[in-house]
Write a protein that holds these residues in place. Structure first.
Motif, PDB file in Angstrom:
ATOM      1  N   PRO A  48       9.470  -2.944 -11.861  1.00 44.58           N
ATOM      2  CA  PRO A  48       9.004  -2.629 -13.216  1.00 44.58           C
ATOM      3  C   PRO A  48      10.178  -2.333 -14.141  1.00 44.58           C
ATOM      4  O   PRO A  48      11.271  -1.964 -13.696  1.00 44.58           O
ATOM      5  N   VAL A  49       9.958  -2.477 -15.426  1.00 43.88           N
ATOM      6  CA  VAL A  49      11.030  -2.370 -16.422  1.00 43.88           C
ATOM      7  C   VAL A  49      11.742  -1.016 -16.353  1.00 43.88           C
ATOM      8  O   VAL A  49      12.944  -0.941 -16.603  1.00 43.88           O
ATOM      9  N   PHE A  50      11.030   0.044 -15.997  1.00 39.66           N
ATOM     10  CA  PHE A  50      11.685   1.356 -15.951  1.00 39.66           C
ATOM     11  C   PHE A  50      12.657   1.484 -14.782  1.00 39.66           C
ATOM     12  O   PHE A  50      13.367   2.462 -14.674  1.00 39.66           O
ATOM     13  N   GLN A  51      12.718   0.470 -13.911  1.00 43.82           N
ATOM     14  CA  GLN A  51      13.689   0.465 -12.817  1.00 43.82           C
ATOM     15  C   GLN A  51      14.725  -0.638 -13.014  1.00 43.82           C
ATOM     16  O   GLN A  51      15.376  -1.057 -12.059  1.00 43.82           O
ATOM     17  N   ASN A  52      14.906  -1.065 -14.234  1.00 46.16           N
ATOM     18  CA  ASN A  52      15.871  -2.123 -14.530  1.00 46.16           C
ATOM     19  C   ASN A  52      17.259  -1.733 -14.022  1.00 46.16           C
ATOM     20  O   ASN A  52      17.733  -0.640 -14.279  1.00 46.16           O
ATOM     21  N   GLY A  78      23.284  -0.514 -10.930  1.00 49.14           N
ATOM     22  CA  GLY A  78      24.196  -1.642 -10.894  1.00 49.14           C
ATOM     23  C   GLY A  78      25.031  -1.846  -9.653  1.00 49.14           C
ATOM     24  O   GLY A  78      25.469  -2.951  -9.400  1.00 49.14           O
ATOM     25  N   ALA A  79      25.299  -0.810  -8.866  1.00 44.66           N
ATOM     26  CA  ALA A  79      26.168  -0.952  -7.698  1.00 44.66           C
ATOM     27  C   ALA A  79      25.845   0.141  -6.687  1.00 44.66           C
ATOM     28  O   ALA A  79      25.270   1.179  -7.033  1.00 44.66           O
ATOM     29  N   PHE A  80      26.239  -0.087  -5.420  1.00 49.00           N
ATOM     30  CA  PHE A  80      25.953   0.863  -4.358  1.00 49.00           C
ATOM     31  C   PHE A  80      26.495   2.263  -4.654  1.00 49.00           C
ATOM     32  O   PHE A  80      25.944   3.249  -4.204  1.00 49.00           O
ATOM     33  N   VAL A  84      24.203   7.623 -10.719  1.00 54.07           N
ATOM     34  CA  VAL A  84      22.863   7.983 -10.258  1.00 54.07           C
ATOM     35  C   VAL A  84      21.950   8.135 -11.465  1.00 54.07           C
ATOM     36  O   VAL A  84      22.302   8.769 -12.458  1.00 54.07           O
ATOM     37  N   ASN A  85      20.785   7.529 -11.364  1.00 55.76           N
ATOM     38  CA  ASN A  85      19.734   7.678 -12.366  1.00 55.76           C
ATOM     39  C   ASN A  85      18.551   8.324 -11.658  1.00 55.76           C
ATOM     40  O   ASN A  85      18.088   7.812 -10.643  1.00 55.76           O
ATOM     41  N   ASP A 166       3.879 -12.597  -5.261  1.00 56.44           N
ATOM     42  CA  ASP A 166       4.954 -13.505  -5.668  1.00 56.44           C
ATOM     43  C   ASP A 166       6.093 -12.788  -6.381  1.00 56.44           C
ATOM     44  O   ASP A 166       7.231 -13.246  -6.349  1.00 56.44           O
ATOM     45  N   ASN A 167       5.799 -11.676  -7.044  1.00 56.71           N
ATOM     46  CA  ASN A 167       6.823 -10.967  -7.817  1.00 56.71           C
ATOM     47  C   ASN A 167       7.450  -9.797  -7.067  1.00 56.71           C
ATOM     48  O   ASN A 167       8.206  -9.023  -7.642  1.00 56.71           O
ATOM     49  N   ILE A 168       7.120  -9.646  -5.791  1.00 59.62           N
ATOM     50  CA  ILE A 168       7.715  -8.568  -4.996  1.00 59.62           C
ATOM     51  C   ILE A 168       9.085  -9.024  -4.520  1.00 59.62           C
ATOM     52  O   ILE A 168       9.221 -10.054  -3.873  1.00 59.62           O
ATOM     53  N   LEU A 169      10.093  -8.246  -4.888  1.00 57.38           N
ATOM     54  CA  LEU A 169      11.474  -8.567  -4.526  1.00 57.38           C
ATOM     55  C   LEU A 169      12.068  -7.438  -3.690  1.00 57.38           C
ATOM     56  O   LEU A 169      11.716  -6.272  -3.877  1.00 57.38           O
ATOM     57  N   PRO A 170      12.991  -7.770  -2.787  1.00 56.81           N
ATOM     58  CA  PRO A 170      13.617  -6.714  -1.988  1.00 56.81           C
ATOM     59  C   PRO A 170      14.475  -5.794  -2.854  1.00 56.81           C
ATOM     60  O   PRO A 170      15.051  -6.218  -3.853  1.00 56.81           O
ATOM     61  N   THR A 171      14.534  -4.546  -2.460  1.00 58.56           N
ATOM     62  CA  THR A 171      15.411  -3.564  -3.105  1.00 58.56           C
ATOM     63  C   THR A 171      16.645  -3.427  -2.231  1.00 58.56           C
ATOM     64  O   THR A 171      16.527  -3.215  -1.027  1.00 58.56           O
ATOM     65  N   GLN A 172      17.796  -3.534  -2.838  1.00 59.45           N
ATOM     66  CA  GLN A 172      19.036  -3.408  -2.061  1.00 59.45           C
ATOM     67  C   GLN A 172      19.148  -1.989  -1.535  1.00 59.45           C
ATOM     68  O   GLN A 172      19.107  -1.028  -2.284  1.00 59.45           O
ATOM     69  N   GLN A 173      19.279  -1.868  -0.211  1.00 57.36           N
ATOM     70  CA  GLN A 173      19.426  -0.570   0.435  1.00 57.36           C
ATOM     71  C   GLN A 173      20.643  -0.503   1.360  1.00 57.36           C
ATOM     72  O   GLN A 173      21.375   0.478   1.300  1.00 57.36           O
ATOM     73  N   PRO A 174      20.876  -1.514   2.219  1.00 59.70           N
ATOM     74  CA  PRO A 174      22.028  -1.399   3.119  1.00 59.70           C
ATOM     75  C   PRO A 174      23.332  -1.208   2.351  1.00 59.70           C
ATOM     76  O   PRO A 174      23.588  -1.880   1.361  1.00 59.70           O
ATOM     77  N   GLY A 175      24.126  -0.249   2.797  1.00 61.92           N
ATOM     78  CA  GLY A 175      25.400   0.034   2.150  1.00 61.92           C
ATOM     79  C   GLY A 175      25.316   1.061   1.037  1.00 61.92           C
ATOM     80  O   GLY A 175      26.305   1.351   0.376  1.00 61.92           O
TER      81      GLY A 175
END
Length: 185
Positions: A48-52, A78-80, A84-85, A166-175
């Motif tokens: 969702p837009v609030f997690q851009n 933006g990066a590992f 923090v937000n 179809d719009n479910i995308l992975p969230t980067q977590q490793p690292g």
């Protein structure tokens, strides 16, 4: 003719499912908020837009002194190791159905339940949260990664229940580098 019409209306009303059962998504049975407390890692979502620009997204749940659920959502931008937000909120469980909660953040208190637990592992290792509108969708795990079989099962069940996967995308977590969770956030 008038009596026949009345009979048809009565029979239709008896056989009709309530609005919620026909169009709104079902939530899990036997939801136990005490088992739900603690840290969850967002492993996928509809972004969702609030997690851009968010990655390394977590949600921490506690019980507040007033008995409501304390919510502390956090991500890296933006990066590992990006900034923090985070946002703090509070959730109130529905008296009629504890798997439906009304979550408010920073003074924004919605008049309806907007946090529906629509899928949950028996051992609370994963959960899926959405809303009455079937959007957004958040797939949460107790660990930063989810087992492929669990994720595939979740996506299949969501699709069978008319969620748009179809719009479910992975969230980067490793690292990722996470803020500590001490239960008091």
């Amino acid at each position: 003719m008038k009596n026949l019409f009345a009979l048809v209306v009565v029979l239709a009303a008896i056989n009709a499912k309530p609005l919620e059962a026909r169009w709104l998504p079902e939530v899990v049975d036997n939801f136990d908020v005490n088992l739900y407390l603690g840290r969850w890692y967002e492993v996928a979502s509809t972004k969702p837009v609030f997690q851009n620009n968010c990655l390394c997204t977590t949600a921490d749940y506690t019980i507040n002194e007033n008995g409501n659920v304390g919510v502390f959502n956090s991500c890296r931008l933006g990066a590992f190791y990006g900034p923090v937000n985070n946002v703090r909120g509070e959730a109130v469980q529905s008296r009629r159905n504890p798997a439906k909660l009304r979550v408010g953040f920073g003074g924004l208190d919605l008049p309806f339940n907007n946090y529906w637990v629509v899928d949950l592992a028996d051992d609370y290792r994963y959960a899926v949260v959405s809303s009455a509108f079937r959007n957004p969708i958040f797939i949460l795990s107790r660990t930063p990664e989810i087992a492929e079989d669990d994720l595939n099962g979740i996506l299949q069940r969501l699709e069978e229940r008319n969620f748009n996967v179809d719009n479910i995308l992975p969230t980067q977590q490793p690292g990722c580098s996470y803020p500590p969770f001490n239960g008091d956030q």
